[in-house]
Design an enzyme around this catalytic site. Sequence first.
Site, PDB file in Angstrom:
ATOM      1  CB  CYS A   1      -0.890  -0.006   1.244  1.00 35.14           C
ATOM      2  SG  CYS A   1      -1.968   1.438   1.393  1.00 35.14           S
TER       3      CYS A   1
ATOM      4  CG  HIS B   1      -5.621  -2.047  -1.618  1.00 34.59           C
ATOM      5  ND1 HIS B   1      -4.585  -2.691  -0.979  1.00 34.59           N
ATOM      6  CD2 HIS B   1      -5.371  -0.717  -1.472  1.00 34.59           C
ATOM      7  CE1 HIS B   1      -3.761  -1.803  -0.459  1.00 34.59           C
ATOM      8  NE2 HIS B   1      -4.212  -0.588  -0.753  1.00 34.59           N
ATOM      9  CD  GLU B   2      -6.661   1.784  -4.217  1.00 33.67           C
ATOM     10  OE1 GLU B   2      -6.866   2.785  -3.486  1.00 33.67           O
ATOM     11  OE2 GLU B   2      -5.552   1.252  -4.338  1.00 33.67           O
TER      12      GLU B   2
ATOM     13  CG  HIS C   1      -7.313   2.912   1.019  1.00 36.59           C
ATOM     14  ND1 HIS C   1      -6.571   3.183   2.148  1.00 36.59           N
ATOM     15  CD2 HIS C   1      -6.444   2.350   0.132  1.00 36.59           C
ATOM     16  CE1 HIS C   1      -5.320   2.791   1.969  1.00 36.59           C
ATOM     17  NE2 HIS C   1      -5.215   2.285   0.752  1.00 36.59           N
TER      18      HIS C   1
END
Length: 218
Positions: free
Chosen positions: A126, A168-169, A172
């Site tokens: 990351c 993953h995004e 966030h």
Amino acid sequence: MTTTALTDLVDALLAGAAPAPIVSAGDPVLRQQTQPYEGQLSGARFTGLIELMRTTMREAPGVGLAAPQIGVPLRVAVVEDPATLRPGTSAESLRVRRRVPQPFRVLVNPHYTATDPGAASFFEGCLSVPGWQAVTARYERVHLLGQDEHGRELDEEVEGWPARIVQHETDHLDGVLYLDRAEIRSLSTTAHVLDRWADPVPENAARALGFPLPGTVH
């Protein structure tokens, strides 16, 4: 954050040099639930924010960047993956990870759900946790909903490495870092991953470091 405060924040970022500084782990903005994007920014500001995110992602370099990573608590992310061979990767790694080129795209208010219970475990890193990677299980196929930067609806299935990037995004945007889902015993410096654990599947790392390969997403 009020619309005025958000506008001032984005204006300050756009007035600065590109790429923007990437926020690192420990900053509260990475642990907050983001605000849905509902037109809080003018067209020019929003376009400028997207361009700044694209420049910042490419310069890092990375394959995705969420707005909180430059300090903006909006539910917006950008992704792009040329899937080219870089030091420490191989054609076999790309094949096993099902990593294929992804053109630049914008995800506005994205959400995902698993469409297959199958999970894959690979080292993941990351931009907000620089210099480290850890083995993380991700769904192999997800259903992505949201909009693009023009307000057009996204409703599609994504699989392989592109699905990992989406997860993953999107995480966030919910205040979740990949380390929250990772096998922490696998945590390795990027140098060790490149020198020792460059195998397509992290089985050797699991044996040497003493962790089970995760088979489920948590």
